[in-house]
Design a protein around this motif. Structure first.
Motif, PDB file in Angstrom:
ATOM      1  N   GLN A  13       0.831  -1.198   0.000  1.00  0.00           N
ATOM      2  CA  GLN A  13       0.000   0.000   0.000  1.00  0.00           C
ATOM      3  C   GLN A  13       0.867   1.250   0.000  1.00  0.00           C
ATOM      4  N   GLN A  14       1.970   1.211   0.698  1.00  0.00           N
ATOM      5  CA  GLN A  14       2.886   2.341   0.750  1.00  0.00           C
ATOM      6  C   GLN A  14       4.299   1.800   0.589  1.00  0.00           C
ATOM      7  N   GLU A  15       5.032   2.356  -0.341  1.00  0.00           N
ATOM      8  CA  GLU A  15       6.406   1.923  -0.550  1.00  0.00           C
ATOM      9  C   GLU A  15       7.251   2.328   0.652  1.00  0.00           C
ATOM     10  N   ALA A  16       8.070   1.412   1.135  1.00  0.00           N
ATOM     11  CA  ALA A  16       8.939   1.721   2.272  1.00  0.00           C
ATOM     12  C   ALA A  16       9.950   2.774   1.851  1.00  0.00           C
ATOM     13  N   ARG A  17      10.150   3.775   2.690  1.00  0.00           N
ATOM     14  CA  ARG A  17      11.058   4.868   2.398  1.00  0.00           C
ATOM     15  C   ARG A  17      11.780   5.224   3.680  1.00  0.00           C
ATOM     16  N   ILE A  18      13.081   5.434   3.591  1.00  0.00           N
ATOM     17  CA  ILE A  18      13.846   5.818   4.772  1.00  0.00           C
ATOM     18  C   ILE A  18      13.933   7.328   4.830  1.00  0.00           C
ATOM     19  N   GLY A  19      13.716   7.866   6.015  1.00  0.00           N
ATOM     20  CA  GLY A  19      13.810   9.303   6.226  1.00  0.00           C
ATOM     21  C   GLY A  19      13.916   9.589   7.710  1.00  0.00           C
ATOM     22  N   HIS A  20      13.979  10.840   8.046  1.00  0.00           N
ATOM     23  CA  HIS A  20      14.131  11.255   9.437  1.00  0.00           C
ATOM     24  C   HIS A  20      12.785  11.642  10.042  1.00  0.00           C
ATOM     25  N   PHE A  21      12.734  11.619  11.350  1.00  0.00           N
ATOM     26  CA  PHE A  21      11.534  12.006  12.090  1.00  0.00           C
ATOM     27  C   PHE A  21      11.956  12.344  13.516  1.00  0.00           C
ATOM     28  N   PRO A  22      11.167  13.147  14.226  1.00  0.00           N
ATOM     29  CA  PRO A  22      11.499  13.441  15.627  1.00  0.00           C
ATOM     30  C   PRO A  22      11.311  12.196  16.493  1.00  0.00           C
ATOM     31  N   SER A  23      12.254  11.935  17.364  1.00  0.00           N
ATOM     32  CA  SER A  23      12.152  10.762  18.239  1.00  0.00           C
ATOM     33  C   SER A  23      10.975  10.880  19.204  1.00  0.00           C
ATOM     34  N   SER A  24      10.498  12.088  19.420  1.00  0.00           N
ATOM     35  CA  SER A  24       9.401  12.302  20.369  1.00  0.00           C
ATOM     36  C   SER A  24       8.040  11.825  19.858  1.00  0.00           C
ATOM     37  N   VAL A  25       7.909  11.526  18.564  1.00  0.00           N
ATOM     38  CA  VAL A  25       6.604  11.104  18.039  1.00  0.00           C
ATOM     39  C   VAL A  25       6.429   9.590  18.052  1.00  0.00           C
ATOM     40  N   VAL A  26       7.439   8.854  18.566  1.00  0.00           N
ATOM     41  CA  VAL A  26       7.342   7.394  18.626  1.00  0.00           C
ATOM     42  C   VAL A  26       7.714   6.894  20.016  1.00  0.00           C
ATOM     43  N   GLU A  27       7.297   5.660  20.305  1.00  0.00           N
ATOM     44  CA  GLU A  27       7.745   4.983  21.522  1.00  0.00           C
ATOM     45  C   GLU A  27       8.397   3.671  21.126  1.00  0.00           C
ATOM     46  N   GLU A  28       9.491   3.338  21.786  1.00  0.00           N
ATOM     47  CA  GLU A  28      10.202   2.100  21.500  1.00  0.00           C
ATOM     48  C   GLU A  28       9.336   0.918  21.938  1.00  0.00           C
ATOM     49  N   THR A  29       9.193  -0.070  21.053  1.00  0.00           N
ATOM     50  CA  THR A  29       8.407  -1.248  21.416  1.00  0.00           C
ATOM     51  C   THR A  29       9.239  -2.523  21.442  1.00  0.00           C
ATOM     52  N   HIS A  30      10.197  -2.665  20.510  1.00  0.00           N
ATOM     53  CA  HIS A  30      11.023  -3.874  20.432  1.00  0.00           C
ATOM     54  C   HIS A  30      12.472  -3.499  20.141  1.00  0.00           C
ATOM     55  N   PRO A  31      13.355  -3.590  21.130  1.00  0.00           N
ATOM     56  CA  PRO A  31      14.772  -3.387  20.816  1.00  0.00           C
ATOM     57  C   PRO A  31      15.281  -4.572  20.002  1.00  0.00           C
ATOM     58  N   LEU A  32      16.088  -4.303  18.977  1.00  0.00           N
ATOM     59  CA  LEU A  32      16.590  -5.363  18.113  1.00  0.00           C
ATOM     60  C   LEU A  32      18.102  -5.544  18.229  1.00  0.00           C
ATOM     61  N   MET A  33      18.843  -4.445  18.083  1.00  0.00           N
ATOM     62  CA  MET A  33      20.302  -4.491  18.154  1.00  0.00           C
ATOM     63  C   MET A  33      20.780  -3.214  18.850  1.00  0.00           C
ATOM     64  N   PRO A  34      21.894  -3.283  19.567  1.00  0.00           N
ATOM     65  CA  PRO A  34      22.388  -2.065  20.213  1.00  0.00           C
ATOM     66  C   PRO A  34      22.924  -1.059  19.190  1.00  0.00           C
ATOM     67  N   ALA A  35      22.662   0.207  19.450  1.00  0.00           N
ATOM     68  CA  ALA A  35      23.176   1.289  18.604  1.00  0.00           C
ATOM     69  C   ALA A  35      24.557   1.668  19.121  1.00  0.00           C
TER      70      ALA A  35
END
Length: 128
Positions: free
Chosen positions: A92-114
């Motif tokens: 339905q929507q092509e996946a696209r990488i871009g930036h966003f403010p971290s404040s508009v999301v909540e972490e749900t599943h950690p996958l790998m350490p940054a």
């Protein structure tokens, strides 16, 4: 002749309004990733609210969508992350990488350490 002149003038007036095809100011000089290429997602987050981007460096996010986070911009207090949003229905929507403010999301599943610090380039903020 008059039609061609009007068409050329109209196209010229629209060019400065578009961000596509140009380098935008860098949001950060460094980013934290899971690997040196930033090719593995760090975590999965869920959007807490809608986010409408101000320019082409950013991606739109709708409340409830899952966001795959690939990088956390390091400067300015980790305000921006880079990731990809895929709609609930595949295709339905092509996946696209871009930036966003971290404040508009909540972490749900950690996958790998940054744990890998990577320098950003002008291509990290290029508008296609």
């Amino acid at each position: 002749m008059r039609c061609r002149l009007w068409l050329a003038l109209s196209a010229w007036l629209l060019l400065p309004a578009s961000d596509a095809g140009r380098h935008m100011p860098k949001l950060s000089d460094k980013k934290l990733c899971a690997d040196a290429e930033c090719s593995h997602p760090i975590l999965i987050a869920r959007a807490l609210q809608d986010y409408y981007p101000g320019d082409c460096r950013f991606i739109p996010i709708r409340q409830g969508q899952l966001v795959y986070v690939y990088a956390m911009l390091k400067d300015r207090g980790n305000l921006f992350w880079a990731g990809s949003v895929q709609d609930s229905y595949y295709g339905q929507q092509e996946a696209r990488i871009g930036h966003f403010p971290s404040s508009v999301v909540e972490e749900t599943h950690p996958l790998m350490p940054a744990s890998t610090e990577v320098h950003t380039t002008e291509w990290d903020f290029y508008c296609f």
